[in-house]
Design an enzyme around this catalytic site. Structure first.
Site, PDB file in Angstrom:
ATOM      1  CG  ASP A   1    -104.059  30.936  34.658  1.00  0.00           C
ATOM      2  OD1 ASP A   1    -104.702  31.203  33.637  1.00  0.00           O
ATOM      3  OD2 ASP A   1    -104.542  30.323  35.627  1.00  0.00           O
TER       4      ASP A   1
ATOM      5  CE1 TYR B   1    -106.486  20.319  35.527  1.00  0.00           C
ATOM      6  CE2 TYR B   1    -107.777  19.540  33.660  1.00  0.00           C
ATOM      7  CZ  TYR B   1    -106.937  20.481  34.228  1.00  0.00           C
ATOM      8  OH  TYR B   1    -106.552  21.567  33.498  1.00  0.00           O
TER       9      TYR B   1
ATOM     10  CD  GLN C   1     -92.866  26.336  31.524  1.00  0.00           C
ATOM     11  OE1 GLN C   1     -92.114  27.104  30.922  1.00  0.00           O
ATOM     12  NE2 GLN C   1     -94.152  26.570  31.667  1.00  0.00           N
TER      13      GLN C   1
ATOM     14  N   GLY D   1    -105.278  20.842  30.420  1.00  0.00           N
ATOM     15  CA  GLY D   1    -105.204  22.299  30.458  1.00  0.00           C
ATOM     16  C   GLY D   1    -104.889  22.917  29.118  1.00  0.00           C
ATOM     17  CD  GLU D   2    -103.995  28.178  26.881  1.00  0.00           C
ATOM     18  OE1 GLU D   2    -105.085  28.383  27.453  1.00  0.00           O
ATOM     19  OE2 GLU D   2    -103.357  29.070  26.300  1.00  0.00           O
ATOM     20  CG  ASP D   3     -97.430  25.394  28.475  1.00  0.00           C
ATOM     21  OD1 ASP D   3     -97.210  26.017  27.427  1.00  0.00           O
ATOM     22  OD2 ASP D   3     -96.532  24.817  29.120  1.00  0.00           O
TER      23      ASP D   3
HETATM   24  O1  TRH Z   1    -102.114  23.123  35.176  1.00  0.00           O
HETATM   25  P1  TRH Z   1    -103.094  23.136  34.085  1.00  0.00           P
HETATM   26  O2  TRH Z   1    -104.268  22.299  34.284  1.00  0.00           O
HETATM   27  O3  TRH Z   1    -103.544  24.590  33.804  1.00  0.00           O
HETATM   28  C1  TRH Z   1    -104.867  25.007  33.566  1.00  0.00           C
HETATM   29  C2  TRH Z   1    -105.130  25.399  32.173  1.00  0.00           C
HETATM   30  O4  TRH Z   1    -104.181  26.306  31.727  1.00  0.00           O
HETATM   31  C3  TRH Z   1    -106.492  26.011  32.051  1.00  0.00           C
HETATM   32  O5  TRH Z   1    -106.728  26.396  30.742  1.00  0.00           O
HETATM   33  C4  TRH Z   1    -106.578  27.181  32.953  1.00  0.00           C
HETATM   34  O6  TRH Z   1    -107.818  27.759  32.865  1.00  0.00           O
HETATM   35  C5  TRH Z   1    -106.308  26.697  34.329  1.00  0.00           C
HETATM   36  O7  TRH Z   1    -105.026  26.110  34.377  1.00  0.00           O
HETATM   37  C6  TRH Z   1    -106.361  27.830  35.301  1.00  0.00           C
HETATM   38  O8  TRH Z   1    -102.375  22.622  32.735  1.00  0.00           O
HETATM   39  P2  TRH Z   1    -101.364  23.330  31.727  1.00  0.00           P
HETATM   40  O9  TRH Z   1    -102.007  24.462  31.018  1.00  0.00           O
HETATM   41  O10 TRH Z   1    -100.805  22.285  30.905  1.00  0.00           O
HETATM   42  O11 TRH Z   1    -100.230  23.926  32.654  1.00  0.00           O
HETATM   43  C7  TRH Z   1     -99.309  23.136  33.333  1.00  0.00           C
HETATM   44  C8  TRH Z   1     -97.955  23.809  33.319  1.00  0.00           C
HETATM   45  O12 TRH Z   1     -97.097  23.195  34.268  1.00  0.00           O
HETATM   46  C9  TRH Z   1     -97.262  23.714  31.988  1.00  0.00           C
HETATM   47  O13 TRH Z   1     -96.570  24.912  31.712  1.00  0.00           O
HETATM   48  C10 TRH Z   1     -96.253  22.578  32.181  1.00  0.00           C
HETATM   49  C11 TRH Z   1     -95.889  22.799  33.618  1.00  0.00           C
HETATM   50  N1  TRH Z   1     -95.328  21.646  34.321  1.00  0.00           N
HETATM   51  C12 TRH Z   1     -93.999  21.630  34.632  1.00  0.00           C
HETATM   52  O14 TRH Z   1     -93.268  22.576  34.284  1.00  0.00           O
HETATM   53  N2  TRH Z   1     -93.497  20.583  35.351  1.00  0.00           N
HETATM   54  C13 TRH Z   1     -94.255  19.536  35.758  1.00  0.00           C
HETATM   55  O15 TRH Z   1     -93.738  18.601  36.398  1.00  0.00           O
HETATM   56  C14 TRH Z   1     -95.640  19.558  35.383  1.00  0.00           C
HETATM   57  C15 TRH Z   1     -96.500  18.396  35.778  1.00  0.00           C
HETATM   58  C16 TRH Z   1     -96.151  20.604  34.688  1.00  0.00           C
END
Ligand code: TRH
Length: 363
Positions: free
Chosen positions: A20, A187, A246, A263-265
């Protein structure tokens, strides 16, 4: 690129994990880079200390509680993922009829996205009764809001030096000839230990860069189950990573030959990397993620062998072993490149959002 400088109020509640906030931050940062002024209201911004340690031009982070003091909102209000705005904000929107109120939805490749993107949602109760908010759906096809992609992404990728990144990352475990680099962000997937075992038996040496948090805990557990030390085996080196920003997370995806994301991003970022990927989709209790995953397979024309891997990884198939090929098939690499090329040909989400708001504002 159009020069507009509106004020945006973007509201985000962290449900769990990092998506999110991750999505909202990327949107804020890109709007800021395009000359807008953005206030990000978030109930738990702690992860920004590692996700975006340097902040971003034009973006202010505000606590959710402080929104109770709001008397005025900006030109645009974004309610991310149906997070329900504070009453004060709804009251301010009701006073400012020119403000465009958007509900930014989750990403999906399912058909309902094209049907629902851009639809009005009349507000029937509360302080903003009588106002309209608008659904904005990210997506993979024309007719959706597109995917977040920074205007300077291609230029940054061109300048990126994979060899230098790998040698800086390799640490104690020297890089081997023909080493296959894999990133792991997941996960607790079905078949993780089995995958590691298969990779360790491959003719190609492998390095798995494991992201901080749940992926690292799951990997440690898999190592324990296999009776391995946490750094892996001779053939399979495991490199645990700290939390990355990021920007650094993007570098990880660009530097690896194959990316496991979730997830999404991170899915979107892996698509921009143009490499084969395995997506651990966010699991939903009603199993709605099964259809969501299949829609992604179909929309992107994913090769069958890669679909089968996804089905095991996501617990959709009854098999518990991924059947990882000794060498990744060439159609996986071609698929990664085609996805990137096709999706890059579509307008990015930020451009579409700004254009769309502009149309609403002139009405
Ligand atoms: O963390 P997520 O599993 O997020 C999920 C999904 O968005 C899902 O749709 C939502 O419903 C739930 O959260 C609540 O995976 P996602 O979406 O890839 O987000 C991870 C973010 O963390 C992404 O912006 C990349 C960032 N990130 C970093 O910046 N540095 C890191 O070392 C890592 C591992 C991730």
């Amino acid at each position: 690129m159009k020069q507009t400088n509106w004020t945006w109020d973007i509201f985000c509640r962290v449900i769990d994990n990092h998506g999110d906030l991750g999505v909202c931050w990327r949107l804020c940062a890109e709007l800021g880079a395009r000359g807008h002024h953005v206030r990000l209201w978030v109930d738990d911004g702690a992860a920004l200390t590692w996700m975006a340690p340097s902040g971003s031009l034009g973006v202010e982070v505000r606590s959710w509680e402080s929104a109770s003091q709001i008397t005025e909102v900006g030109h645009v209000v974004v309610e991310a993922f149906g997070c329900f705005l504070p009453e004060t904000v709804e009251r301010a929107i009701a006073q400012q009829p020119h403000t465009v109120w958007i509900n930014l939805e989750y990403l999906s490749a399912e058909n309902y996205v094209t049907r629902s993107h851009g639809l009005p949602s009349p507000v029937m109760q509360g302080p903003a009764k009588g106002c309209t908010k608008w659904f904005f759906y990210p997506g993979f096809t024309p007719g959706t809001g597109g995917l977040l992609r920074e205007a300077n992404l291609a230029a940054r990728q061109l300048q990126f030096d994979v060899a230098a990144w790998r040698s800086a990352m390799s640490g104690q475990q020297a890089i081997r000839a023909q080493e296959r680099w894999i990133s792991l962000f997941c996960y607790e997937p079905q078949g993780l230990a089995a995958l590691m075992l298969e990779l360790s038996r491959s003719s190609q040496p492998t390095r798995v860069c494991v992201t901080a948090g749940r992926a690292q805990s799951a990997t440690n557990q898999a190592c324990q189950a296999l009776g391995w030390p946490l750094f892996g085996t001779d053939r399979l080196h495991i490199t645990p990573l700290p939390h990355l920003s990021q920007t650094e997370f993007d570098h990880l995806l660009w530097a690896c030959d194959l990316n496991f994301v979730r997830g999404e991003d991170s899915l979107v970022r892996a698509l921009w990397a143009g490499k084969p990927l395995v997506w651990h989709i966010y699991p939903q209790h009603d199993l709605a993620h099964h259809d969501k995953l299949r829609a992604f397979f179909n929309t992107t024309h994913m090769p069958n062998s890669l679909r089968r891997v996804h089905e095991v990884w996501n617990g959709i198939s009854s098999a518990s072993v991924l059947d990882w090929p000794d060498t990744e098939p060439t159609d996986w690499a071609a698929w990664g490149q085609t996805c990137r090329n096709d999706l890059t040909a579509q307008p990015d989400l930020c451009t579409q959002l700004v254009n769309w708001v502009e149309q609403r504002r002139v009405r």
